[in-house]
Scaffold this motif. Structure first.
Motif: not given
Lengths: 249, 249
Positions: A105, A140, A235, A239, A248, B175, B181-182, B223-228, B236
């Motif tokens: 993930e 995911c 995680v 992260a 990210w 989302e 970018s964080p 929180l990035g390109p993936r689904i969390l 994260a």
């Protein structure tokens, strides 16, 4: 990934995917689609193989033994494989599944079980780990499936590292004091290939920490003032790496 | 925390702790110590109350109804309470427990359940959340216990925010696309009080995202390109905040 396809079942398959490709699923996936999910002819699913992106596909046959599908159109391009190497000390079985899912993930490209002095599990079921990783990728919406390597020991990992990983740096989550704040230590690695090693719940032994600290490719970081469970540490560390120098940004 | 005390049972208690203090535990904790853990007179445990640090204590009585203890010595100073505000949309029950545990492990000071359009649970058991937080603090050697606030709605949270939280900024895990970018967005908040809001598994609704984006105190981050999953997102996002501007430095 268009959200309109978000609710469709996603399946990892082996064959090449292109326009008008016809596939026949094996017994396990056929049973799952036809009997558990009760998909019928005309229903749509999303297929991916880690090479050709994500494809909308439609059932042409709904036999529980051998579901057949035809691709409709590609709905997402293939993402490049992740270069993020992730090593961890295996936990008891159910949390092992969890850590492997979370690593997928969080975008790990290689998942490497590492046996250490305080490791709780010494015989892993490689097939089961691979199945967990595939399932996590399906759930995911990850389009590349991380490579799960056979287990190794910490000593062997360290000894083989320069030959096997070249100039990849190894960030190691160190429970000891006086580790660098991760922000500065990780930012310094921007643009370089990176690995992350998270130890077992008992931590690394003193000898193991000495061995790790002695390697020029190792970058020790602290994961804060609190004790983190191994699944939290996985995680959290991934992260922080992804946010600071990973995907990210 | 000296590692020599790492294996001792830790208990959160209410009374003040000082040298030579005598305590009597209530029924639940007495049963747990005396019957489940089979502690007997002379055995040692670690006590904390969130105010006086961590204290080594010794059983003076091992009745299952009323264990009595005497403090021996303080083994760790009191850590200051965390200023990190953490809001989340409640999940189904077992993952609710998990998110609250992880927030405690990651150093949240306030835990605020927020009901949103796609929230899965609308009636929370406050006592149960508090019990989970205390248990997490005991297990992860956290010496302050986060405050669990009564649930509120997103609308009420946003409306009350300036009056209630002053100049605290609210980082919101968005989302949607085009979030900052964080790393840069969060670094800009160094030295300021900060909150983090993680939405439900279904995400925020379009109206909710519009409402959040319209507030001057809100800082959207990706929180990035993936689904969390929501529990992954919780750890994260908290890790990234703690590493960049929090107590990991």
């Amino acid at each position: 990934m268009p959200r309109t396809h978000a609710s469709l079942q996603r399946l990892h398959v082996e064959p090449d995917l292109s326009a008008g490709a016809m596939l026949t699923l094996g017994k396990d996936q056929s049973l799952y689609l036809a009997a558990v999910l009760r998909k019928t002819v005309g229903d749509e699913v999303v297929l991916f193989n880690g090479r050709d992106g994500a494809w909308l596909a439609r059932l042409t046959g709904d036999s529980k033994r051998a579901v057949t599908l035809e691709t409709v159109e590609r709905i997402a391009p293939q993402t490049p494989p992740s270069d993020l190497w992730y090593g961890f000390a295996p936990l008891k079985t159910e949390r092992l599944d969890y850590v492997v899912q979370k690593a997928t993930e969080m975008g790990a490209g290689v998942i490497q079980p590492v046996l250490t002095r305080y490791t709780q599990v010494s015989r892993l079921k490689h097939d089961k780990l691979v199945a967990n990783v595939i399932e996590a990728a399906e759930q995911c919406e990850v389009l590349t499936v991380p490579e799960v390597r056979p287990e190794t020991t910490l000593e062997r990992l360290i000894a083989d590292w320069p030959a096997r990983e070249g100039d990849r740096r190894l960030v190691f989550a160190d429970e000891g004091e006086a580790s660098a704040s991760p922000l500065e230590a990780i930012r310094a690695l921007a643009g370089e290939p990176v690995g992350l090693l998270v130890g077992p719940e008992g931590g690394f032994s003193d000898e193991e920490r000495t061995l790790l600290h002695a390697q020029p490719f190792v970058v020790p970081v602290s994961l804060g003032p609190r004790i983190l469970r191994a699944d939290t540490a996985a995680v959290a560390a991934l992260a922080v790496i992804q946010a600071i120098i990973g995907d990210w940004r």
